[in-house]
Scaffold this active site. Structure first.
Site, PDB file in Angstrom:
ATOM      1  N   TYR A  15      10.445  -6.443  10.231  1.00 13.23           N
ATOM      2  CA  TYR A  15       9.958  -6.467  11.607  1.00 13.23           C
ATOM      3  C   TYR A  15       9.213  -7.793  11.733  1.00 13.23           C
ATOM      4  CZ  TYR A  15       9.991  -1.337  10.820  1.00 13.23           C
ATOM      5  OH  TYR A  15      10.299  -0.055  10.476  1.00 13.23           O
ATOM      6  N   CYS A  61       5.366  -7.339  11.456  1.00 13.81           N
ATOM      7  CA  CYS A  61       4.741  -6.486  10.434  1.00 13.81           C
ATOM      8  C   CYS A  61       3.984  -7.413   9.482  1.00 13.81           C
ATOM      9  CB  CYS A  61       5.838  -5.707   9.701  1.00 13.81           C
ATOM     10  SG  CYS A  61       5.474  -5.286   7.983  1.00 13.81           S
ATOM     11  N   PHE A  77       3.216  -7.267   6.427  1.00 18.17           N
ATOM     12  CA  PHE A  77       3.809  -7.432   5.094  1.00 18.17           C
ATOM     13  C   PHE A  77       5.019  -8.361   5.159  1.00 18.17           C
ATOM     14  CE2 PHE A  77       1.913  -3.194   5.574  1.00 18.17           C
ATOM     15  CZ  PHE A  77       0.851  -3.339   4.695  1.00 18.17           C
ATOM     16  N   CYS A  78       5.771  -8.257   6.261  1.00 12.88           N
ATOM     17  CA  CYS A  78       6.922  -9.147   6.461  1.00 12.88           C
ATOM     18  C   CYS A  78       6.439 -10.578   6.713  1.00 12.88           C
ATOM     19  CB  CYS A  78       7.769  -8.668   7.629  1.00 12.88           C
ATOM     20  SG  CYS A  78       8.378  -6.984   7.391  1.00 12.88           S
TER      21      CYS A  78
HETATM   22  N1  GSH Z   1       3.267  -1.999   0.314  1.00 15.18           N
HETATM   23  C1  GSH Z   1       4.323  -2.332   1.232  1.00 15.18           C
HETATM   24  C2  GSH Z   1       4.500  -3.843   1.250  1.00 15.18           C
HETATM   25  O1  GSH Z   1       3.550  -4.566   0.914  1.00 15.18           O
HETATM   26  O2  GSH Z   1       5.602  -4.312   1.539  1.00 15.18           O
HETATM   27  C3  GSH Z   1       3.999  -1.818   2.602  1.00 15.18           C
HETATM   28  C4  GSH Z   1       5.117  -2.018   3.589  1.00 15.18           C
HETATM   29  C5  GSH Z   1       4.936  -1.187   4.846  1.00 15.18           C
HETATM   30  O3  GSH Z   1       4.088  -0.306   4.913  1.00 15.18           O
HETATM   31  N2  GSH Z   1       5.747  -1.478   5.863  1.00 15.18           N
HETATM   32  C6  GSH Z   1       5.703  -0.712   7.084  1.00 15.18           C
HETATM   33  C7  GSH Z   1       6.859   0.268   7.091  1.00 15.18           C
HETATM   34  O4  GSH Z   1       7.982  -0.105   6.844  1.00 15.18           O
HETATM   35  C8  GSH Z   1       5.876  -1.598   8.282  1.00 15.18           C
HETATM   36  S1  GSH Z   1       4.439  -2.579   8.654  1.00 15.18           S
HETATM   37  N3  GSH Z   1       6.571   1.528   7.367  1.00 15.18           N
HETATM   38  C9  GSH Z   1       7.608   2.511   7.507  1.00 15.18           C
HETATM   39  C10 GSH Z   1       7.276   3.743   6.763  1.00 15.18           C
HETATM   40  O5  GSH Z   1       6.213   3.789   6.126  1.00 15.18           O
HETATM   41  O6  GSH Z   1       8.095   4.644   6.780  1.00 15.18           O
END
Ligand code: GSH
Length: 294
Positions: free
Chosen positions: A20, A23, A25-26
């Site tokens: 995204y 986001c 993390f992205c």
């Molecule tokens: N620890 C992960 C990282 O650092 O990549 C966290 C990633 C994360 O929480 N991404 C969220 C997500 O995809 C979007 S900001 N959430 C969907 C879900 O939890 O199902």
């Protein structure tokens, strides 16, 4: 998908980022790739329906897929992605598939009986002994400490601020739609669904996260407090970046996280109410000039 092609790229990597656009993390992963001038393709995922990551067992974004001589290697979790790529760029003795093996997923039950998933070693770079000897131990441990702080403290101040009121939540999603180029990726019924469902849900999520992470009643203050912690740490060092004259992985993580809210009211007020501006601007310049590639 959209292509980010940098002439500086000598990595020989073929990468696709499922993401995204806004986001945090992205944004961390993109800050890393852009800074080092590593080219990548972007697949923008619909945050409500998520069809384009149905193939993956791991259900979050970012997911980075590296094309290897033998197939496709997915990398999950922003911090692991950055550690694996940084290891590869510093010391390409290991293949991407071998590097991924160094960061195994483990599941365990914590003290309160809650099932948890964790990625082992995710803050560590996997370097040969020879390469490791060239690095300064104190700077490596500082870098790890502040990357962890970015993931465990700073990032938790964002959502309650971005979605502080219903109005801010809608403004945020409209900005997401713009920079995520949703108009090009999703038909208008799907775009409106994401904005409406997303903004309403995240307004409520923001309230829950505020409690869970013990933010102050005035959530802005919690964001400012943490950014002030970061600014004083750099001031203590007396350098432009935490990494010194050049950003390190902690600078890139903090920058990426804050970059994710750049179009929000919260970001504008953050610049007005703290001294993070000069550091942020230096980071923006370093990242957009792909300074790490030089
Ligand atoms: N620890 C992960 C990282 O650092 O990549 C966290 C990633 C994360 O929480 N991404 C969220 C997500 O995809 C979007 S900001 N959430 C969907 C879900 O939890 O199902």
């Amino acid at each position: 998908s959209r292509q980010m092609k940098f002439s500086e790229d000598h990595s020989n990597l073929k990468l696709t980022l499922f993401q995204y656009q806004t986001c945090p993390f992205c944004c961390k992963v993109r800050a890393f790739l852009d800074y080092y001038g590593v080219s990548y393709d972007v697949v923008e995922v619909d945050p409500v329906l998520r069809q384009s990551i149905k193939w993956s067992e791991y259900k979050k974004v970012p997911i980075l897929v590296a094309k290897t001589p033998t197939g496709y290697q997915p990398l999950n979790d922003s911090t692991m992605i950055i550690s694996a790529l940084a290891s590869y760029l510093k010391d390409s003795g290991k293949s991407m598939a071998e590097l991924v093996q160094c960061f195994p997923f483990i599941t365990f039950t914590d003290d309160e009986g809650v099932k948890k998933k964790e990625i082992m070693n995710k803050y560590f770079l996997m370097l040969s002994n020879q390469q490791y000897k060239k690095e300064n131990d104190k700077s490596l441990s500082d870098e790890r400490k502040w990357r962890k702080w970015a993931d465990e403290v700073l990032v938790h101040t964002l959502s309650p601020n971005v979605y502080r009121t219903r109005e801010e939540a809608f403004q945020a999603f409209n900005w997401f739609s713009e920079v995520g180029e949703w108009e090009q990726h999703f038909p208008s019924w799907e775009r409106n669904l994401i904005i409406y469902v997303g903004a309403s849900a995240m307004y409520l999520v923001g309230k829950r996260l505020k409690k869970r992470h013990n933010l102050k009643n005035d959530v802005r203050q919690s964001l400012y407090d943490q950014c002030n912690v970061w600014v004083s740490e750099i001031k203590k060092k007396g350098t432009t970046f935490l990494g010194g004259q050049q950003p390190n992985l902690a600078d890139l993580a903090v920058y990426g996280i804050l970059n994710s809210i750049e179009g929000c009211v919260a970001f504008k007020e953050l610049l007005e109410n703290t001294r993070i501006g000069p550091w942020y601007l230096s980071m923006k310049q370093a990242v957009s000039a792909h300074q790490g590639a030089k």
